[in-house]
Design a protein around this motif. Sequence first.
Motif, PDB file in Angstrom:
ATOM      1  N   ASN A  57      -1.156  -5.807   2.322  1.00  0.00           N
ATOM      2  CA  ASN A  57      -1.371  -4.356   2.380  1.00  0.00           C
ATOM      3  C   ASN A  57      -2.732  -3.951   1.817  1.00  0.00           C
ATOM      4  N   LYS A  58      -3.659  -4.865   1.911  1.00  0.00           N
ATOM      5  CA  LYS A  58      -5.050  -4.606   1.553  1.00  0.00           C
ATOM      6  C   LYS A  58      -5.889  -5.737   2.125  1.00  0.00           C
ATOM      7  N   CYS A  59      -7.190  -5.552   2.153  1.00  0.00           N
ATOM      8  CA  CYS A  59      -8.064  -6.607   2.681  1.00  0.00           C
ATOM      9  C   CYS A  59      -8.118  -7.775   1.706  1.00  0.00           C
ATOM     10  N   VAL A  60      -8.198  -8.974   2.247  1.00  0.00           N
ATOM     11  CA  VAL A  60      -8.238 -10.178   1.413  1.00  0.00           C
ATOM     12  C   VAL A  60      -9.510 -10.223   0.570  1.00  0.00           C
ATOM     13  N   PHE A  61     -10.587  -9.598   1.043  1.00  0.00           N
ATOM     14  CA  PHE A  61     -11.805  -9.476   0.248  1.00  0.00           C
ATOM     15  C   PHE A  61     -11.669  -8.230  -0.628  1.00  0.00           C
ATOM     16  N   ASP A  62     -11.453  -8.423  -1.897  1.00  0.00           N
ATOM     17  CA  ASP A  62     -11.179  -7.289  -2.788  1.00  0.00           C
ATOM     18  C   ASP A  62     -12.484  -6.695  -3.306  1.00  0.00           C
ATOM     19  N   ASP A  63     -13.071  -5.840  -2.478  1.00  0.00           N
ATOM     20  CA  ASP A  63     -14.367  -5.259  -2.827  1.00  0.00           C
ATOM     21  C   ASP A  63     -14.358  -3.758  -2.561  1.00  0.00           C
ATOM     22  N   VAL A  64     -15.495  -3.223  -2.127  1.00  0.00           N
ATOM     23  CA  VAL A  64     -15.632  -1.783  -1.911  1.00  0.00           C
ATOM     24  C   VAL A  64     -14.651  -1.253  -0.867  1.00  0.00           C
ATOM     25  N   VAL A  65     -14.237  -2.092   0.072  1.00  0.00           N
ATOM     26  CA  VAL A  65     -13.289  -1.659   1.104  1.00  0.00           C
ATOM     27  C   VAL A  65     -11.974  -1.204   0.483  1.00  0.00           C
ATOM     28  N   ASN A  66     -11.388  -2.038  -0.368  1.00  0.00           N
ATOM     29  CA  ASN A  66     -10.128  -1.671  -1.007  1.00  0.00           C
ATOM     30  C   ASN A  66     -10.305  -0.548  -2.023  1.00  0.00           C
ATOM     31  N   GLU A  67     -11.463  -0.494  -2.646  1.00  0.00           N
ATOM     32  CA  GLU A  67     -11.741   0.572  -3.614  1.00  0.00           C
ATOM     33  C   GLU A  67     -11.768   1.935  -2.914  1.00  0.00           C
ATOM     34  N   VAL A  68     -12.468   1.996  -1.791  1.00  0.00           N
ATOM     35  CA  VAL A  68     -12.587   3.256  -1.067  1.00  0.00           C
ATOM     36  C   VAL A  68     -11.281   3.602  -0.365  1.00  0.00           C
ATOM     37  N   ALA A  69     -10.511   2.595   0.022  1.00  0.00           N
ATOM     38  CA  ALA A  69      -9.241   2.839   0.710  1.00  0.00           C
ATOM     39  C   ALA A  69      -8.317   3.727  -0.113  1.00  0.00           C
ATOM     40  N   VAL A  70      -8.323   3.565  -1.424  1.00  0.00           N
ATOM     41  CA  VAL A  70      -7.493   4.399  -2.301  1.00  0.00           C
ATOM     42  C   VAL A  70      -7.853   5.870  -2.116  1.00  0.00           C
ATOM     43  N   LYS A  71      -9.140   6.152  -2.022  1.00  0.00           N
ATOM     44  CA  LYS A  71      -9.607   7.520  -1.804  1.00  0.00           C
ATOM     45  C   LYS A  71      -9.242   8.018  -0.409  1.00  0.00           C
ATOM     46  N   SER A  95     -19.290  -3.355   9.038  1.00  0.00           N
ATOM     47  CA  SER A  95     -18.390  -4.291   8.356  1.00  0.00           C
ATOM     48  C   SER A  95     -17.341  -3.527   7.556  1.00  0.00           C
ATOM     49  N   PHE A  96     -17.780  -2.468   6.903  1.00  0.00           N
ATOM     50  CA  PHE A  96     -16.853  -1.636   6.130  1.00  0.00           C
ATOM     51  C   PHE A  96     -15.785  -1.025   7.027  1.00  0.00           C
ATOM     52  N   LEU A  97     -16.194  -0.409   8.125  1.00  0.00           N
ATOM     53  CA  LEU A  97     -15.242   0.253   9.018  1.00  0.00           C
ATOM     54  C   LEU A  97     -14.338  -0.747   9.724  1.00  0.00           C
ATOM     55  N   ASP A  98     -14.877  -1.883  10.156  1.00  0.00           N
ATOM     56  CA  ASP A  98     -14.043  -2.912  10.785  1.00  0.00           C
ATOM     57  C   ASP A  98     -12.891  -3.290   9.867  1.00  0.00           C
ATOM     58  N   ARG A  99     -13.216  -3.541   8.623  1.00  0.00           N
ATOM     59  CA  ARG A  99     -12.197  -4.035   7.691  1.00  0.00           C
ATOM     60  C   ARG A  99     -11.250  -2.945   7.205  1.00  0.00           C
ATOM     61  N   ILE A 100     -11.771  -1.768   6.909  1.00  0.00           N
ATOM     62  CA  ILE A 100     -10.897  -0.731   6.357  1.00  0.00           C
ATOM     63  C   ILE A 100      -9.967  -0.157   7.430  1.00  0.00           C
ATOM     64  N   PHE A 101     -10.452  -0.063   8.665  1.00  0.00           N
ATOM     65  CA  PHE A 101      -9.574   0.436   9.727  1.00  0.00           C
ATOM     66  C   PHE A 101      -8.528  -0.608  10.108  1.00  0.00           C
ATOM     67  N   TYR A 102      -8.853  -1.875   9.968  1.00  0.00           N
ATOM     68  CA  TYR A 102      -7.879  -2.919  10.298  1.00  0.00           C
ATOM     69  C   TYR A 102      -6.826  -3.049   9.205  1.00  0.00           C
ATOM     70  N   SER A 103      -7.246  -2.967   7.954  1.00  0.00           N
ATOM     71  CA  SER A 103      -6.320  -3.207   6.841  1.00  0.00           C
ATOM     72  C   SER A 103      -5.658  -1.943   6.305  1.00  0.00           C
ATOM     73  N   HIS A 104      -6.245  -0.771   6.579  1.00  0.00           N
ATOM     74  CA  HIS A 104      -5.720   0.480   6.010  1.00  0.00           C
ATOM     75  C   HIS A 104      -5.685   1.605   7.051  1.00  0.00           C
ATOM     76  N   ARG A 105      -5.290   1.306   8.271  1.00  0.00           N
ATOM     77  CA  ARG A 105      -5.345   2.318   9.329  1.00  0.00           C
ATOM     78  C   ARG A 105      -4.472   3.537   9.015  1.00  0.00           C
ATOM     79  N   LYS A 106      -3.386   3.323   8.301  1.00  0.00           N
ATOM     80  CA  LYS A 106      -2.500   4.441   7.979  1.00  0.00           C
ATOM     81  C   LYS A 106      -3.201   5.511   7.154  1.00  0.00           C
ATOM     82  N   ALA A 107      -4.268   5.138   6.475  1.00  0.00           N
ATOM     83  CA  ALA A 107      -5.007   6.109   5.666  1.00  0.00           C
ATOM     84  C   ALA A 107      -5.808   7.072   6.536  1.00  0.00           C
TER      85      ALA A 107
END
Length: 205
Positions: A57-71, A95-107
């Motif tokens: 329920n988050k990207c395997v790379f725990d970086d800015v993508v998961n940080e911003v996903a909370v917001k 790269s940011f949008l590819d990963r955040i939309f794939y891992s957190h589309r519900k947001a």
Amino acid sequence: MKVLLINGSPNKEGSTNEALKIIASSLNEEGIDCEIVWLGNSSINDCIACRKCSKLNKCVFDDVVNEVAVKCYEADGFIFGSPVYFAHPSGRILSFLDRIFYSHRKAFSYKPAASITVARRAGTTSTFDVLNKYASISSMPIISSSYWNMAFGAKKEDIHQDLEGIDTLINIGKNMAWILKCIELGKENGIDHPINKARKTNFIR
């Protein structure tokens, strides 16, 4: 109501940020809260299609993508901003949008979004087209303006010389605020977003 504005430029205070600030000011005038999030200038890993996000329920790379996903889960609307690099968005925001939309589309689903592009001269329309693809595949109403969502300026000072561009940015804020208020009014009257089918095929079955 709150709008998250994503700055996909490696320059924190550059022309892309200046354009986003104009939109944020327009939104504030309409009573909408805003936050500009800079993605930084460190490397952002590309999506490696490991599909582990479906279990984590988050990207395997725990970086800015998961940080911003909370917001993003807490936001009601989005503005994605990018400079133009060879007639396409910055690799950083892609790269940011590819990963955040794939891992957190519900947001993002059913929340309005706008994309803006900033360039010294050209390549804005193709960049704009790429950025809009993320919203159009996620049931997100796309916010338009009085012209294509773009502004011109190599430096942040230059943006203020693009008078039509400024009008376009201001109108993005007004249109976003209008749609957000319409959505809120709809919810108050029992009108919510549809529940859409989302089947996946490989074109032959």
